[in-house]
Write a protein that holds these residues in place. Structure first.
Motif, PDB file in Angstrom:
ATOM      1  N   ALA A 272       0.816  -1.218   0.000  1.00 35.81           N
ATOM      2  CA  ALA A 272       0.000   0.000   0.000  1.00 35.81           C
ATOM      3  C   ALA A 272       0.847   1.264   0.000  1.00 35.81           C
ATOM      4  CB  ALA A 272      -0.942   0.003   1.204  1.00 35.81           C
ATOM      5  N   THR A 273       2.117   1.152   0.360  1.00 35.68           N
ATOM      6  CA  THR A 273       2.972   2.346   0.365  1.00 35.68           C
ATOM      7  C   THR A 273       3.440   2.714  -1.044  1.00 35.68           C
ATOM      8  OG1 THR A 273       5.019   1.101   0.750  1.00 35.68           O
ATOM      9  CG2 THR A 273       3.781   1.821   2.685  1.00 35.68           C
ATOM     10  N   THR A 274       3.454   1.742  -1.939  1.00 40.80           N
ATOM     11  CA  THR A 274       3.842   1.999  -3.325  1.00 40.80           C
ATOM     12  C   THR A 274       2.670   1.864  -4.301  1.00 40.80           C
ATOM     13  OG1 THR A 274       4.433  -0.323  -3.742  1.00 40.80           O
ATOM     14  CG2 THR A 274       6.155   1.120  -2.863  1.00 40.80           C
ATOM     15  N   GLY A 275       1.593   1.194  -3.860  1.00 34.51           N
ATOM     16  CA  GLY A 275       0.461   0.947  -4.750  1.00 34.51           C
ATOM     17  C   GLY A 275       0.736  -0.124  -5.781  1.00 34.51           C
ATOM     18  N   LYS A 276       1.704  -0.988  -5.515  1.00 34.85           N
ATOM     19  CA  LYS A 276       2.090  -2.029  -6.472  1.00 34.85           C
ATOM     20  C   LYS A 276       1.779  -3.424  -5.946  1.00 34.85           C
ATOM     21  CE  LYS A 276       3.974   0.494  -9.746  1.00 34.85           C
ATOM     22  NZ  LYS A 276       3.445   0.477 -11.133  1.00 34.85           N
ATOM     23  N   GLY A 277       1.387  -4.298  -6.865  1.00 43.26           N
ATOM     24  CA  GLY A 277       1.136  -5.694  -6.547  1.00 43.26           C
ATOM     25  C   GLY A 277       1.129  -6.503  -7.826  1.00 43.26           C
ATOM     26  N   THR A 278       0.619  -7.729  -7.732  1.00 40.02           N
ATOM     27  CA  THR A 278       0.526  -8.614  -8.896  1.00 40.02           C
ATOM     28  C   THR A 278      -0.918  -9.042  -9.078  1.00 40.02           C
ATOM     29  OG1 THR A 278       2.773  -9.451  -8.587  1.00 40.02           O
ATOM     30  CG2 THR A 278       1.283 -10.790  -9.911  1.00 40.02           C
ATOM     31  N   LEU A 279      -1.483  -8.755 -10.246  1.00 42.97           N
ATOM     32  CA  LEU A 279      -2.877  -9.111 -10.527  1.00 42.97           C
ATOM     33  C   LEU A 279      -2.998 -10.617 -10.705  1.00 42.97           C
ATOM     34  CD1 LEU A 279      -5.589  -7.358 -11.383  1.00 42.97           C
ATOM     35  CD2 LEU A 279      -5.177  -8.574 -13.508  1.00 42.97           C
ATOM     36  N   VAL A 280      -3.826 -11.255  -9.884  1.00 40.96           N
ATOM     37  CA  VAL A 280      -4.004 -12.703  -9.956  1.00 40.96           C
ATOM     38  C   VAL A 280      -5.447 -13.093 -10.272  1.00 40.96           C
ATOM     39  CG1 VAL A 280      -2.047 -13.189  -8.440  1.00 40.96           C
ATOM     40  CG2 VAL A 280      -4.326 -12.866  -7.438  1.00 40.96           C
ATOM     41  N   SER A 281      -6.366 -12.136 -10.257  1.00 35.92           N
ATOM     42  CA  SER A 281      -7.750 -12.376 -10.645  1.00 35.92           C
ATOM     43  C   SER A 281      -8.470 -11.034 -10.651  1.00 35.92           C
ATOM     44  CB  SER A 281      -8.448 -13.354  -9.690  1.00 35.92           C
ATOM     45  OG  SER A 281      -9.710 -13.765 -10.221  1.00 35.92           O
ATOM     46  N   VAL A 282      -9.778 -11.070 -10.923  1.00 41.64           N
ATOM     47  CA  VAL A 282     -10.621  -9.873 -10.844  1.00 41.64           C
ATOM     48  C   VAL A 282     -11.922 -10.224 -10.135  1.00 41.64           C
ATOM     49  CG1 VAL A 282      -9.656  -8.823 -12.932  1.00 41.64           C
ATOM     50  CG2 VAL A 282     -11.669 -10.310 -13.118  1.00 41.64           C
ATOM     51  N   ASN A 283     -12.555  -9.224  -9.543  1.00 41.27           N
ATOM     52  CA  ASN A 283     -13.849  -9.441  -8.891  1.00 41.27           C
ATOM     53  C   ASN A 283     -14.854  -9.967  -9.903  1.00 41.27           C
ATOM     54  OD1 ASN A 283     -12.907  -8.306  -6.445  1.00 41.27           O
ATOM     55  ND2 ASN A 283     -13.470  -6.237  -7.122  1.00 41.27           N
ATOM     56  N   SER A 284     -15.451 -11.112  -9.592  1.00 40.25           N
ATOM     57  CA  SER A 284     -16.401 -11.709 -10.509  1.00 40.25           C
ATOM     58  C   SER A 284     -17.799 -11.819  -9.925  1.00 40.25           C
ATOM     59  CB  SER A 284     -15.922 -13.107 -10.928  1.00 40.25           C
ATOM     60  OG  SER A 284     -16.893 -13.754 -11.720  1.00 40.25           O
ATOM     61  N   ALA A 285     -17.911 -12.365  -8.712  1.00 39.89           N
ATOM     62  CA  ALA A 285     -19.247 -12.631  -8.182  1.00 39.89           C
ATOM     63  C   ALA A 285     -19.231 -12.759  -6.678  1.00 39.89           C
ATOM     64  CB  ALA A 285     -19.806 -13.926  -8.789  1.00 39.89           C
ATOM     65  N   GLY A 286     -20.376 -12.439  -6.065  1.00 41.55           N
ATOM     66  CA  GLY A 286     -20.570 -12.674  -4.646  1.00 41.55           C
ATOM     67  C   GLY A 286     -21.374 -13.932  -4.427  1.00 41.55           C
ATOM     68  N   ASP A 287     -21.397 -14.409  -3.195  1.00 44.54           N
ATOM     69  CA  ASP A 287     -22.053 -15.678  -2.907  1.00 44.54           C
ATOM     70  C   ASP A 287     -23.526 -15.524  -2.545  1.00 44.54           C
ATOM     71  OD1 ASP A 287     -21.438 -14.379  -0.540  1.00 44.54           O
ATOM     72  OD2 ASP A 287     -21.058 -16.207   0.582  1.00 44.54           O
ATOM     73  N   ALA A 288     -24.015 -14.290  -2.425  1.00 44.02           N
ATOM     74  CA  ALA A 288     -25.415 -14.059  -2.078  1.00 44.02           C
ATOM     75  C   ALA A 288     -25.736 -12.607  -2.375  1.00 44.02           C
ATOM     76  CB  ALA A 288     -25.657 -14.368  -0.601  1.00 44.02           C
ATOM     77  N   LEU A 289     -27.018 -12.231  -2.243  1.00 45.06           N
ATOM     78  CA  LEU A 289     -27.417 -10.851  -2.484  1.00 45.06           C
ATOM     79  C   LEU A 289     -26.633  -9.917  -1.584  1.00 45.06           C
ATOM     80  CD1 LEU A 289     -29.270  -8.969  -4.070  1.00 45.06           C
ATOM     81  CD2 LEU A 289     -30.963  -9.220  -2.252  1.00 45.06           C
ATOM     82  N   ILE A 290     -26.499 -10.298  -0.306  1.00 46.56           N
ATOM     83  CA  ILE A 290     -25.601  -9.595   0.606  1.00 46.56           C
ATOM     84  C   ILE A 290     -24.372 -10.478   0.732  1.00 46.56           C
ATOM     85  CG2 ILE A 290     -25.299  -8.640   2.912  1.00 46.56           C
ATOM     86  CD1 ILE A 290     -28.314  -8.341   3.079  1.00 46.56           C
ATOM     87  N   ALA A 291     -23.339 -10.153  -0.018  1.00 49.45           N
ATOM     88  CA  ALA A 291     -22.201 -11.050  -0.177  1.00 49.45           C
ATOM     89  C   ALA A 291     -21.377 -11.159   1.099  1.00 49.45           C
ATOM     90  CB  ALA A 291     -21.314 -10.568  -1.317  1.00 49.45           C
ATOM     91  N   THR A 292     -20.838 -12.354   1.327  1.00 49.38           N
ATOM     92  CA  THR A 292     -19.841 -12.564   2.385  1.00 49.38           C
ATOM     93  C   THR A 292     -18.520 -13.036   1.784  1.00 49.38           C
ATOM     94  OG1 THR A 292     -20.548 -14.859   2.739  1.00 49.38           O
ATOM     95  CG2 THR A 292     -21.610 -13.155   4.073  1.00 49.38           C
ATOM     96  N   LYS A 293     -18.588 -13.501   0.526  1.00 40.42           N
ATOM     97  CA  LYS A 293     -17.403 -13.932  -0.196  1.00 40.42           C
ATOM     98  C   LYS A 293     -17.359 -13.259  -1.558  1.00 40.42           C
ATOM     99  CE  LYS A 293     -17.480 -18.671   1.690  1.00 40.42           C
ATOM    100  NZ  LYS A 293     -17.633 -20.105   1.325  1.00 40.42           N
ATOM    101  N   MET A 294     -16.141 -12.961  -2.006  1.00 41.29           N
ATOM    102  CA  MET A 294     -15.942 -12.499  -3.373  1.00 41.29           C
ATOM    103  C   MET A 294     -15.212 -13.599  -4.135  1.00 41.29           C
ATOM    104  SD  MET A 294     -16.232  -9.981  -5.609  1.00 41.29           S
ATOM    105  CE  MET A 294     -16.261  -8.394  -4.769  1.00 41.29           C
ATOM    106  N   TYR A 295     -15.770 -13.972  -5.288  1.00 35.43           N
ATOM    107  CA  TYR A 295     -15.157 -15.004  -6.116  1.00 35.43           C
ATOM    108  C   TYR A 295     -14.404 -14.384  -7.285  1.00 35.43           C
ATOM    109  CZ  TYR A 295     -17.835 -18.626  -3.732  1.00 35.43           C
ATOM    110  OH  TYR A 295     -18.342 -19.479  -2.777  1.00 35.43           O
ATOM    111  N   GLY A 296     -13.332 -15.056  -7.686  1.00 34.46           N
ATOM    112  CA  GLY A 296     -12.571 -14.663  -8.862  1.00 34.46           C
ATOM    113  C   GLY A 296     -12.125 -15.899  -9.614  1.00 34.46           C
ATOM    114  N   GLU A 297     -11.966 -15.768 -10.921  1.00 32.15           N
ATOM    115  CA  GLU A 297     -11.501 -16.889 -11.737  1.00 32.15           C
ATOM    116  C   GLU A 297     -10.039 -17.216 -11.434  1.00 32.15           C
ATOM    117  OE1 GLU A 297     -13.327 -18.705 -13.644  1.00 32.15           O
ATOM    118  OE2 GLU A 297     -15.117 -17.463 -13.971  1.00 32.15           O
TER     119      GLU A 297
END
Length: 313
Positions: A272-297
């Motif tokens: 967070a101090t540099t704003g750098k990382g490695t992209l390993v997926s993208v936000n795809s879907a939640g597990d319910a209308l009020i999500a508790t999990k975020m899924y990614g491919e």
């Protein structure tokens, strides 16, 4: 195609067991499929067969369409689309991002297949053409529906509270897995954007995140996005942090971001101090209308083919 402000709807996607996170307008009922910019409906059978055999589907926008997209997304329209959608209060797992400015992450505005103004989230990544934005496939097209595609797509990196510090980049083409077009499988996409008004390529302006394929699932992941939840309503970058685990052939982290965060980056080894990382997926879907999990491919061979097609376009 008519434009309307979206009513609030969250579209069920991802093989029927999870919920896509695009802010989906439902103001127009479709009487028939809407053709993409370039369709193959009238092509001869051999051409259709060849297209079907290609694991990557590419949607292209003409120069005229790209100019129109930039003209369409005025500051007033962007402000209006944020105010038109309210998916409730931000969940307890989702927090405002407060690290180094993330120039690489931004809002992806578009008109969806129903004719409604809406948005997702995207990320500039390293690529041969310095012009790639990674996002979710359902931010480009409707799953299992080849001719229902989005238009007027514009990426605004570093967006925050109405400010566009690095300008806006029109989307020239969008590559998605053919399997998403036909079966709603592999919800990821690679967009190619035009240079800005000064002729500068995207990653020359904002930098780029690393991207990894075939990486083992696990470790801490930071997921970011612009969800349409109160009090920010898409105007501020929010994030979740959690340990990635496998489930249902996907990966997930504990996260309750909602519509609008679709396509936002999953950054491993994020500083967070540099704003750098490695992209390993993208936000795809939640597990319910009020999500508790975020899924990614899982970014495996198919994702690499999509990315490669885009970076060499």
């Amino acid at each position: 195609m008519p434009r309307t402000s979206p009513s609030v709807s969250v579209t069920r996607r991802l093989r029927g067991r999870a919920m896509g996170l695009v802010v989906a307008g439902t103001a127009l009922a479709l009487a028939a499929p809407i053709p993409a910019t370039a369709t193959t409906a009238a092509d001869p059978a051999p051409a259709r067969a060849a297209a079907a055999a290609d694991p990557v589907s590419v949607l292209k926008y003409t120069a005229k369409e790209r100019r129109a997209a930039l003209a369409y997304w005025t500051p007033a329209r962007i402000k209006a689309v944020g105010k038109s959608v309210d998916l409730g209060p931000t969940g307890p797992k989702t927090k405002p991002y407060k690290g180094a400015p993330l120039k690489t992450v931004g809002r992806l505005f578009f008109v969806n297949a129903n004719g409604a103004d809406t948005w997702c989230t995207g990320t500039a990544v390293k690529s041969a053409n310095k012009s790639i934005v990674m996002t979710a496939a359902h931010c480009v097209r409707r799953g299992s529906s080849p001719y229902n595609t989005n238009m007027d797509m514009v990426f605004v990196p570093g967006y925050s509270k109405g400010k566009q510090p690095y300008g806006a980049f029109a989307v020239r083409s969008a590559a998605t897995p053919r399997s998403f077009e036909t079966k709603s499988v592999n919800d990821m996409a690679a967009l190619v954007v035009d240079a800005d008004k000064k002729g500068r390529k995207l990653t020359d302006v904002v930098g780029a995140q690393d991207i990894a394929f075939n990486r083992a699932v696990g470790g801490k992941v930071t997921a970011l996005g612009y969800p349409a939840t109160r009090p920010h309503l898409g105007e501020k970058l929010l994030h979740c942090v959690g340990t990635a685990k496998k489930e249902h052939g996907l990966q997930f982290i504990p996260c309750d971001m909602s519509g609008g965060s679709s396509g936002g980056p999953w950054l491993a080894d994020f500083d967070a101090t540099t704003g750098k990382g490695t992209l390993v997926s993208v936000n795809s879907a939640g597990d319910a209308l009020i999500a508790t999990k975020m899924y990614g491919e899982l970014f495996k061979a198919t994702a690499k083919k999509v990315y490669d097609r885009a970076q060499h376009a």
